[in-house]
Design a protein around this motif. Structure first.
Motif, PDB file in Angstrom:
ATOM      1  N   LEU A 105       0.830  -1.272  -0.003  1.00 56.40           N
ATOM      2  CA  LEU A 105      -0.003  -0.060   0.146  1.00 56.40           C
ATOM      3  C   LEU A 105       0.728   1.377  -0.022  1.00 56.40           C
ATOM      4  CD1 LEU A 105      -2.697  -0.979   2.480  1.00 56.40           C
ATOM      5  CD2 LEU A 105      -2.957  -0.627   0.125  1.00 56.40           C
ATOM      6  N   SER A 106       1.960   1.264   0.626  1.00 62.13           N
ATOM      7  CA  SER A 106       2.956   2.251   0.735  1.00 62.13           C
ATOM      8  C   SER A 106       3.519   2.495  -0.730  1.00 62.13           C
ATOM      9  CB  SER A 106       4.068   1.992   1.709  1.00 62.13           C
ATOM     10  OG  SER A 106       3.588   2.060   2.754  1.00 62.13           O
ATOM     11  N   ALA A 107       3.904   1.385  -1.353  1.00 62.27           N
ATOM     12  CA  ALA A 107       4.394   1.580  -2.713  1.00 62.27           C
ATOM     13  C   ALA A 107       3.192   2.352  -3.706  1.00 62.27           C
ATOM     14  CB  ALA A 107       4.695   0.374  -3.259  1.00 62.27           C
ATOM     15  N   LEU A 108       1.880   1.699  -3.493  1.00 63.59           N
ATOM     16  CA  LEU A 108       0.825   2.075  -4.290  1.00 63.59           C
ATOM     17  C   LEU A 108       0.722   3.800  -4.006  1.00 63.59           C
ATOM     18  CD1 LEU A 108      -1.412   1.690  -6.111  1.00 63.59           C
ATOM     19  CD2 LEU A 108      -2.855   1.121  -4.205  1.00 63.59           C
ATOM     20  N   TYR A 109       0.873   4.141  -2.740  1.00 65.51           N
ATOM     21  CA  TYR A 109       0.520   5.584  -2.461  1.00 65.51           C
ATOM     22  C   TYR A 109       1.539   6.448  -2.964  1.00 65.51           C
ATOM     23  CZ  TYR A 109       0.704  10.011   0.096  1.00 65.51           C
ATOM     24  OH  TYR A 109       0.626  11.327   0.288  1.00 65.51           O
ATOM     25  N   VAL A 110       2.913   6.021  -2.946  1.00 62.88           N
ATOM     26  CA  VAL A 110       3.986   7.028  -3.548  1.00 62.88           C
ATOM     27  C   VAL A 110       3.859   6.919  -5.023  1.00 62.88           C
ATOM     28  CG1 VAL A 110       6.496   6.797  -3.932  1.00 62.88           C
ATOM     29  CG2 VAL A 110       5.686   6.415  -1.643  1.00 62.88           C
ATOM     30  N   GLY A 111       3.653   5.756  -5.785  1.00 61.54           N
ATOM     31  CA  GLY A 111       3.746   5.708  -7.105  1.00 61.54           C
ATOM     32  C   GLY A 111       2.417   6.189  -7.771  1.00 61.54           C
ATOM     33  N   ALA A 112       1.214   6.322  -7.112  1.00 59.59           N
ATOM     34  CA  ALA A 112       0.058   6.586  -7.677  1.00 59.59           C
ATOM     35  C   ALA A 112      -0.906   7.474  -6.780  1.00 59.59           C
ATOM     36  CB  ALA A 112      -1.017   5.472  -8.062  1.00 59.59           C
ATOM     37  N   GLY A 113      -0.086   8.312  -5.589  1.00 56.96           N
ATOM     38  CA  GLY A 113      -0.588   9.233  -4.967  1.00 56.96           C
ATOM     39  C   GLY A 113      -1.248  10.262  -5.412  1.00 56.96           C
ATOM     40  N   SER A 114      -1.007  10.656  -6.607  1.00 54.34           N
ATOM     41  CA  SER A 114      -1.683  12.134  -7.176  1.00 54.34           C
ATOM     42  C   SER A 114      -2.977  11.732  -8.212  1.00 54.34           C
ATOM     43  CB  SER A 114      -0.630  12.600  -8.051  1.00 54.34           C
ATOM     44  OG  SER A 114       0.003  11.971  -9.177  1.00 54.34           O
ATOM     45  N   THR A 115      -3.082  10.178  -8.189  1.00 46.52           N
ATOM     46  CA  THR A 115      -4.309   9.975  -9.144  1.00 46.52           C
ATOM     47  C   THR A 115      -5.649  10.090  -8.388  1.00 46.52           C
ATOM     48  OG1 THR A 115      -4.383   7.491  -8.494  1.00 46.52           O
ATOM     49  CG2 THR A 115      -2.761   8.022 -10.181  1.00 46.52           C
ATOM     50  N   ALA A 116      -6.588  10.464  -9.369  1.00 49.38           N
ATOM     51  CA  ALA A 116      -7.812  10.650  -8.517  1.00 49.38           C
ATOM     52  C   ALA A 116      -8.617   9.773  -7.874  1.00 49.38           C
ATOM     53  CB  ALA A 116      -8.915  10.887  -9.933  1.00 49.38           C
ATOM     54  N   VAL A 117      -8.296   8.200  -8.171  1.00 49.90           N
ATOM     55  CA  VAL A 117      -8.640   7.373  -7.369  1.00 49.90           C
ATOM     56  C   VAL A 117      -8.061   7.059  -5.872  1.00 49.90           C
ATOM     57  CG1 VAL A 117      -8.733   4.670  -7.128  1.00 49.90           C
ATOM     58  CG2 VAL A 117      -9.485   5.824  -9.116  1.00 49.90           C
ATOM     59  N   VAL A 118      -6.824   7.093  -5.843  1.00 49.79           N
ATOM     60  CA  VAL A 118      -6.012   7.194  -4.906  1.00 49.79           C
ATOM     61  C   VAL A 118      -6.488   8.567  -3.857  1.00 49.79           C
ATOM     62  CG1 VAL A 118      -3.913   7.282  -3.405  1.00 49.79           C
ATOM     63  CG2 VAL A 118      -4.116   5.877  -5.721  1.00 49.79           C
ATOM     64  N   ALA A 119      -6.410   9.588  -4.353  1.00 49.58           N
ATOM     65  CA  ALA A 119      -6.859  10.976  -3.628  1.00 49.58           C
ATOM     66  C   ALA A 119      -8.126  10.945  -3.284  1.00 49.58           C
ATOM     67  CB  ALA A 119      -6.883  12.170  -4.779  1.00 49.58           C
ATOM     68  N   GLY A 120      -9.146  10.076  -3.997  1.00 49.22           N
ATOM     69  CA  GLY A 120     -10.482   9.835  -3.362  1.00 49.22           C
ATOM     70  C   GLY A 120     -10.538   8.917  -2.209  1.00 49.22           C
ATOM     71  N   LEU A 121      -9.859   7.829  -2.134  1.00 42.61           N
ATOM     72  CA  LEU A 121      -9.622   6.868  -1.055  1.00 42.61           C
ATOM     73  C   LEU A 121      -9.296   7.627  -0.002  1.00 42.61           C
ATOM     74  CD1 LEU A 121      -8.251   3.886  -2.532  1.00 42.61           C
ATOM     75  CD2 LEU A 121     -10.348   4.000  -1.715  1.00 42.61           C
ATOM     76  N   PHE A 122      -8.154   8.493   0.069  1.00 46.68           N
ATOM     77  CA  PHE A 122      -7.730   9.155   1.312  1.00 46.68           C
ATOM     78  C   PHE A 122      -8.722  10.356   1.757  1.00 46.68           C
ATOM     79  CE2 PHE A 122      -3.613   7.456  -0.102  1.00 46.68           C
ATOM     80  CZ  PHE A 122      -3.131   6.566   1.114  1.00 46.68           C
ATOM     81  N   ALA A 123      -9.538  11.065   0.754  1.00 52.99           N
ATOM     82  CA  ALA A 123     -10.407  11.803   1.256  1.00 52.99           C
ATOM     83  C   ALA A 123     -11.517  11.206   2.046  1.00 52.99           C
ATOM     84  CB  ALA A 123     -11.078  12.340  -0.122  1.00 52.99           C
ATOM     85  N   GLY A 124     -11.668  10.052   1.841  1.00 49.82           N
ATOM     86  CA  GLY A 124     -12.499   9.213   2.650  1.00 49.82           C
ATOM     87  C   GLY A 124     -12.108   8.516   4.002  1.00 49.82           C
ATOM     88  N   LEU A 125     -10.631   8.167   3.969  1.00 49.08           N
ATOM     89  CA  LEU A 125     -10.080   7.599   5.009  1.00 49.08           C
ATOM     90  C   LEU A 125      -9.735   8.436   5.940  1.00 49.08           C
ATOM     91  CD1 LEU A 125      -8.028   4.860   2.934  1.00 49.08           C
ATOM     92  CD2 LEU A 125     -10.083   4.511   4.212  1.00 49.08           C
ATOM     93  N   ALA A 126      -9.180   9.547   5.529  1.00 45.40           N
ATOM     94  CA  ALA A 126      -8.642  10.378   6.667  1.00 45.40           C
ATOM     95  C   ALA A 126      -9.727  10.929   7.557  1.00 45.40           C
ATOM     96  CB  ALA A 126      -7.764  11.521   6.033  1.00 45.40           C
ATOM     97  N   PRO A 127     -10.858  11.513   7.101  1.00 41.81           N
ATOM     98  CA  PRO A 127     -11.886  11.793   8.015  1.00 41.81           C
ATOM     99  C   PRO A 127     -12.251  10.476   8.991  1.00 41.81           C
ATOM    100  CG  PRO A 127     -12.483  12.801   5.936  1.00 41.81           C
ATOM    101  CD  PRO A 127     -11.117  11.617   5.900  1.00 41.81           C
ATOM    102  N   ALA A 128     -12.412   9.321   8.554  1.00 42.44           N
ATOM    103  CA  ALA A 128     -12.830   8.130   9.403  1.00 42.44           C
ATOM    104  C   ALA A 128     -11.832   8.049  10.428  1.00 42.44           C
ATOM    105  CB  ALA A 128     -12.662   7.034   8.489  1.00 42.44           C
ATOM    106  N   VAL A 129     -10.312   8.124  10.185  1.00 41.52           N
ATOM    107  CA  VAL A 129      -9.559   7.964  11.076  1.00 41.52           C
ATOM    108  C   VAL A 129      -9.529   9.020  12.385  1.00 41.52           C
ATOM    109  CG1 VAL A 129      -7.037   8.462  11.897  1.00 41.52           C
ATOM    110  CG2 VAL A 129      -7.604   7.187   9.560  1.00 41.52           C
ATOM    111  N   ILE A 130     -10.288  10.114  12.027  1.00 39.97           N
ATOM    112  CA  ILE A 130     -10.647  11.079  13.289  1.00 39.97           C
ATOM    113  C   ILE A 130     -11.498  10.555  14.120  1.00 39.97           C
ATOM    114  CG2 ILE A 130     -11.842  13.123  13.930  1.00 39.97           C
ATOM    115  CD1 ILE A 130     -10.954  14.469  11.160  1.00 39.97           C
ATOM    116  N   ALA A 131     -12.918   9.889  13.711  1.00 37.30           N
ATOM    117  CA  ALA A 131     -13.777   9.037  14.525  1.00 37.30           C
ATOM    118  C   ALA A 131     -13.106   8.073  15.029  1.00 37.30           C
ATOM    119  CB  ALA A 131     -14.860   8.680  13.741  1.00 37.30           C
ATOM    120  N   ILE A 132     -12.175   7.337  14.538  1.00 38.82           N
ATOM    121  CA  ILE A 132     -11.651   6.087  15.376  1.00 38.82           C
ATOM    122  C   ILE A 132     -10.696   6.609  16.234  1.00 38.82           C
ATOM    123  CG2 ILE A 132      -9.815   4.333  14.691  1.00 38.82           C
ATOM    124  CD1 ILE A 132     -11.010   4.173  11.831  1.00 38.82           C
TER     125      ILE A 132
END
Length: 454
Positions: A105-132
């Protein structure tokens, strides 16, 4: 097989025990509470290899140690069942799936972190971390803050970290000292709540007397200590010889070795310290990326402290020195994983013979009670850190005398992040969804917000 005929060092056939630990390793989602529950179900209720009281006895010892208590519990129980080799197998298998998954997953983030799909995933995951993380504050606080003095210590640690930027190790050291002093005068201070029911549960197939044990010995302890320290720091020393003392590998090896011995209270407690040092001191990654790294770690099996692997991967990729960035990233990731988890084996193999003596020491219990109270404030500080850098695009620093406070720039608020955070809080606290399920829903929402903009 009867307890009388069971060899002391091979209570359960090693092959059968290895299969059980591999099965457990694939189910270790949801943080330490979920991981401990998986081991409880598999080893106590289903296999009946160890009794409930013996299991809790081991857990209580692991709770006294720095580092991921669930992995240390696996090492400890593996040691009880199959000696040192059993402890090694249990501990390695416990983290191996998570290491491999987070490396990918780290390699995927570094290699494709600027793509719309990865950016979208993190746009949802980061707020969820706050609740956790907020849920972690609530859970740890409910268990740990059973006395008004402990509540005051939790608040004080939060203010020290948030408002005055007192270093994390100093907060932990002072909390332990205060706990020891207060415990000598207020007996109720150190009376903690039970980790579980006192019910003995199903009768174990193996008697406690048949479990592996080693008599406390200075010679044995010295051998384990020397071997453990050599194994712990040998890769760091090798990196210094090969790449020089100023390389990112040595900096990471030394820093995360130190972090491994101050992680009382679990990963959440030390992440604020790691985030501050990695972002503001070493510059290995950006503040928002710590949230993304934690989101990735939440989705993989194994201890949550595995997030340090992500920090190392990203940091070394951006500071590779003379190496290819991908080679540097993988090497740093594996090095940091090594120095983070090797101490867990050292602590268990070195301290297990003395466990009863440690558990009955009132002064030690009081000191650790103080540290646990401070940990609540530390996790609250982490929740604030993630909230600030997830819900707002920019922040500013208010510096006035000893005050050093980070504040959001209100005009930079992110409405999508606010909305997904509200959903995550609703799912976690009202619907009581699991961590993985909540992350999945929020990831879908993040993807939708990015790929289907309103």
């Amino acid at each position: 097989m009867t307890p009388e005929k069971t060899p002391a060092r091979d209570v359960i056939p090693l092959r059968e025990a290895t299969r059980a630990w591999f099965s457990i390793s694939l189910q270790t989602f949801g943080g330490p509470a979920g991981q401990i529950a998986v081991m409880q179900h598999k080893l106590v209720d289903e296999k009946r290899w160890i009794g409930q009281q013996r299991f809790l006895h081991a857990l209580n010892y692991c709770m006294l140690l720095p580092g991921p208590e669930a992995q240390q519990l696996a090492i400890y129980v593996g040691w009880l069942l199959n000696g040192t080799l059993g402890g090694l197998i249990a501990g390695i298998l416990f983290v191996l799936p998570g290491v491999l998954a987070l490396l990918a997953l780290s390699a995927l983030y570094v290699g494709a972190g600027s793509t719309a799909v990865v950016a979208g995933l993190f746009a949802g995951l980061a707020p969820a971390v706050i609740a956790i993380v907020v849920q972690a504050v609530q859970r740890v606080g409910k268990r740990a803050l059973h006395h008004p003095i402990l509540v005051a210590m939790a608040i004080a640690s939060f203010l020290a970290l948030t408002v005055f930027k007192v270093p994390f190790p100093v907060v932990i050291l002072v909390a332990g000292l205060l706990g020891w002093l207060i415990g000598t005068r207020v007996p109720a201070f150190a009376q903690s709540k039970d980790h579980g029911s006192a019910d003995d549960g199903p009768a174990p197939l193996i008697s406690d007397d048949a479990l592996h044990h080693d008599a406390p010995s200075k010679v044995r302890g010295l051998k384990i200590l020397v071997l453990g320290l050599v194994l712990w720091f040998a890769p760091v020393a090798l990196a210094a010889v090969v790449f020089s003392r100023d390389s990112v590998f040595v900096d990471m090896g030394l820093f995360f070795s130190g972090a491994a011995v101050v992680t009382f209270g679990g990963a959440y407690a030390v992440l604020a310290y790691v985030a501050h040092q990695a972002v503001n001191v070493f510059g290995w990654l950006k503040a928002g990326e710590m949230v993304r790294g934690l989101a990735l770690a939440e989705t993989t099996p194994g201890p949550l402290i595995m997030v340090v692997q992500f920090v190392a991967f990203v940091g070394a990729y951006r500071n590779p020195g003379s190496l290819d960035p991908w080679v540097a990233a993988v090497l740093a990731s594996l090095l940091v994983t090594w120095v983070t988890f090797v101490p867990c084996f050292l602590f268990i193999f070195l301290g297990a013979p003395y466990v009863e003596r440690l558990r009955n020491n009132h002064h030690l219990t009081a000191a650790l009670t103080g540290i646990t109270a401070a940990v609540v404030g530390v996790i609250a500080n982490l929740a604030l850190f993630f909230t600030l850098h997830t819900l707002f695009d920019r922040s500013r620093t208010l510096a006035w005398g000893p005050v050093d406070l980070d504040l959001p720039v209100l005009s930079s608020w992110d409405p999508v992040a606010f909305a997904i955070t509200a959903v995550a809080i609703t799912l976690v606290f009202w619907r009581q969804w699991s961590t993985l399920r909540t992350l999945g829903v929020c990831a879908v929402l993040g993807l939708a917000s990015t790929l289907l903009p309103l």
